[in-house]
Design a protein around this motif. Sequence first.
Motif, short mmCIF file in Angstrom:
data_model
loop_
_atom_site.label_atom_id
_atom_site.label_comp_id
_atom_site.label_asym_id
_atom_site.label_seq_id
_atom_site.Cartn_x
_atom_site.Cartn_y
_atom_site.Cartn_z
N ASP A 256 0.86 -1.18 0.00
CA ASP A 256 0.00 0.00 0.00
C ASP A 256 0.91 1.24 0.00
OD1 ASP A 256 -1.56 2.19 0.67
OD2 ASP A 256 -2.88 1.04 1.99
N LEU A 257 1.04 1.85 -1.18
CA LEU A 257 1.99 2.97 -1.30
C LEU A 257 1.44 4.26 -0.72
CD1 LEU A 257 3.47 2.14 -4.81
CD2 LEU A 257 4.50 1.77 -2.57
N SER A 258 0.14 4.28 -0.38
CA SER A 258 -0.36 5.48 0.28
C SER A 258 0.09 5.49 1.74
CB SER A 258 -1.88 5.56 0.18
OG SER A 258 -2.48 4.56 0.99
N LEU A 259 0.37 4.31 2.28
CA LEU A 259 0.85 4.23 3.67
C LEU A 259 2.37 4.08 3.75
CD1 LEU A 259 -1.78 1.77 5.22
CD2 LEU A 259 -1.65 4.27 5.46
N TYR A 260 2.94 3.38 2.78
CA TYR A 260 4.37 3.08 2.80
C TYR A 260 4.99 3.59 1.51
CZ TYR A 260 2.45 -0.07 6.29
OH TYR A 260 1.78 -0.59 7.35
N PRO A 261 5.42 4.86 1.50
CA PRO A 261 5.78 5.50 0.23
C PRO A 261 7.16 5.08 -0.30
CG PRO A 261 6.10 7.02 2.05
CD PRO A 261 5.57 5.77 2.65
N ALA A 262 7.27 3.83 -0.70
CA ALA A 262 8.52 3.35 -1.28
C ALA A 262 8.81 4.11 -2.57
CB ALA A 262 8.41 1.86 -1.56
N ASP A 263 10.09 4.15 -2.94
CA ASP A 263 10.46 4.87 -4.16
C ASP A 263 10.26 4.02 -5.41
OD1 ASP A 263 11.84 7.48 -3.13
OD2 ASP A 263 12.50 5.85 -1.82
N PHE A 264 10.52 2.72 -5.26
CA PHE A 264 10.41 1.83 -6.41
C PHE A 264 9.73 0.52 -5.99
CE2 PHE A 264 14.53 4.11 -6.78
CZ PHE A 264 14.24 4.89 -7.90
N VAL A 265 8.82 0.05 -6.82
CA VAL A 265 8.19 -1.25 -6.58
C VAL A 265 8.21 -2.00 -7.91
CG1 VAL A 265 6.03 -2.44 -5.99
CG2 VAL A 265 6.67 -0.34 -4.78
N VAL A 266 8.57 -3.29 -7.88
CA VAL A 266 8.55 -4.07 -9.13
C VAL A 266 7.59 -5.25 -9.01
CG1 VAL A 266 10.96 -3.44 -9.56
CG2 VAL A 266 10.45 -5.68 -8.57
N MET A 267 6.96 -5.59 -10.13
CA MET A 267 6.03 -6.73 -10.18
C MET A 267 6.07 -7.36 -11.58
SD MET A 267 2.62 -5.30 -8.23
CE MET A 267 1.94 -4.30 -9.52
N SER A 268 5.61 -8.60 -11.66
CA SER A 268 5.42 -9.29 -12.94
C SER A 268 3.98 -9.78 -12.99
CB SER A 268 6.34 -10.52 -13.04
OG SER A 268 7.58 -10.19 -13.60
N PHE A 269 3.32 -9.67 -14.16
CA PHE A 269 1.90 -9.99 -14.20
C PHE A 269 1.59 -11.49 -14.13
CE2 PHE A 269 2.07 -5.70 -15.82
CZ PHE A 269 1.12 -5.11 -15.01
N TYR A 270 2.49 -12.33 -14.65
CA TYR A 270 2.17 -13.76 -14.61
C TYR A 270 2.16 -14.27 -13.17
CZ TYR A 270 7.10 -14.74 -13.80
OH TYR A 270 8.36 -14.78 -13.25
N LYS A 271 2.75 -13.54 -12.23
CA LYS A 271 2.68 -13.95 -10.83
C LYS A 271 1.35 -13.53 -10.20
CE LYS A 271 7.19 -15.23 -9.86
NZ LYS A 271 8.38 -14.47 -9.51
#
Length: 562
Positions: A256-271
């Motif tokens: 939840d980036l509104s609560l935990y404002p990390a600078d970078f987040v990565v994801m893959s859609f097949y996961k």
Amino acid sequence: MEASKEAFLREFGEHYGYPNGPKTIDEIRATEFKRLDGLVYLDHAGATMYSELQMEAIFKDFTTNVYGNPHSQSDTSSSTSDIVREARQQVLDYCKASPKDYSCIFTSGATAALKLVGEAFPWSCQSCFTYTMENHNSVLGIREYALDQGAAAFAIDVEETVHHGVSNGTAASMKVLQYQVQRRNEASSLEEPTGEAYNLFAFPSECNFSGLRFSLDLVKIIKEDPARILEGSPFCNGRWMVLIDAAKGSATEPPDLSLYPADFVVMSFYKLFGYPTGLGVLIARNDASRLLKKTYFSGGTVATSIADIDFVRRRKSVEELFEDGTISFLSIASVHHGFKILNSLTVSAISRHTASLAWYVRKKLLGLRHENGARVCTLYGDSKALFHDFGPTVSFNLKRSDGSWSGYREVEKLASLSGIQLRTGCFCNPGACAKYLGLSHLDLRSNFEAGHVCWDDHDIIHEKPTGAVRVSFGYMSTFEDAKKFIDFVTSSFIALPNWIESGYQLMQGSESRLGAASFYLKSITVYPIKSCAGFNVESWPLSTTVGGTFLNNTRIQACRAS
Ligand SMILES: *Cc1c(COP(=O)(O)O)cnc(C)c1O
């Protein structure tokens, strides 16, 4: 209903299934995953499954709509641009990231997104790249860019005693247990500081080895008060940026980036929903992405360039600056068909459903005992952790009754003969693997010298496992999947009473010699080649001389006579 399912539902019923969703879990399996019939798929941390309706909807979409290249100026390309814009918005919404603060950059996967950060990060010889021991190789590889620029790299072990969700006092209970410093260039730490230094901290929201979830409070601590947990790393002054590898965790608990404002987040859609592969995202805070230094320019990222002199002007928007070439627009157009499923079931229901299965499996595995009372299963990950501190992943190794390990390859191959797909090895997470298996640097090097590399068959070296077995669940996993897996471990890896060793003729159906436990012999299967398919026999002679061979190559199914 079967008694084991009744017992499961008594304990986990409030979490299991989707009673408020459009379909129950059994309906989902019966209508959207017909192809899984007879197969127990337990590698959702490797890749989860796409639904058959999802694929039908994508097919219908692609065969009725016309999608042109979004860089062209035609009508077909503007409908592509619209759909790409909507997909970016859905990704940001999924992580509660405000489009004012964040951009969604499409990449070819989580790995490509991590590489992009490593490549473009403003490293200097005052910088630090600090990461938790539990990290995927694709995160560790960022180290190469950092060390190349003279930065220092630290691997740390974070201990949490209070778990996330409990905001009160969480920070104080987090501390660094140990760290390793690496520098490629010893002299660079002595250089005079020039300008502001930028440091990067990287951790996974969920460890893809153990399933352990990391507290996202780390984001705030590192950004606001890094000394609190990074004291002892003397030259890491300057501004900290935080990278969350959510490739695994986002399937059941997106950050939840509104609560935990990390600078970078990565994801893959097949996961997340199985399809498309080859597409991922880097979600970047705009103030952080402005500091990234892009070297390469290309079609898509350039505003103008002159062919025969050193003149180039880049595009201004973050997406346009970082998306080289034509984005995978058809894959992107299919993304909303996947999000539709997650949104209709709701991520919180998916999280609880999958956790109930993992918790059941963990509990059952911990309870398994050999006849002599010895534990069958060693689980990896903190067993004290509460229900929600694990993602739907269980990793473990199995022991024989004499305390020796069963190799993970043996488990994998026998599972596959039973129609169960699981994953074994270190899962590209060497730090977690070494930590949980207790492998020292010396062990790791000598295993490599003994010829062990990722993905090979050397599952036990010097009587220690070189990897683990992992089962993981997805939104469409069922109690029946979990139960079949537990039944498989029970029937294949729990030693039978000692009568096997004493050497005599075993006859199918014979009951007389099997002793006080009143077992009868149900079947005898001979596996002439280890880990290949076996054949059934009616009887099989035993002697003490072939006892060893017999034990390795023959499986006896005994049942308690009722
Ligand atoms: C799968 C995974 C990756 C790599 O993702 P790709 O899609 O192969 O790029 C990275 N980190 C974690 C935690 C993962 O589970």
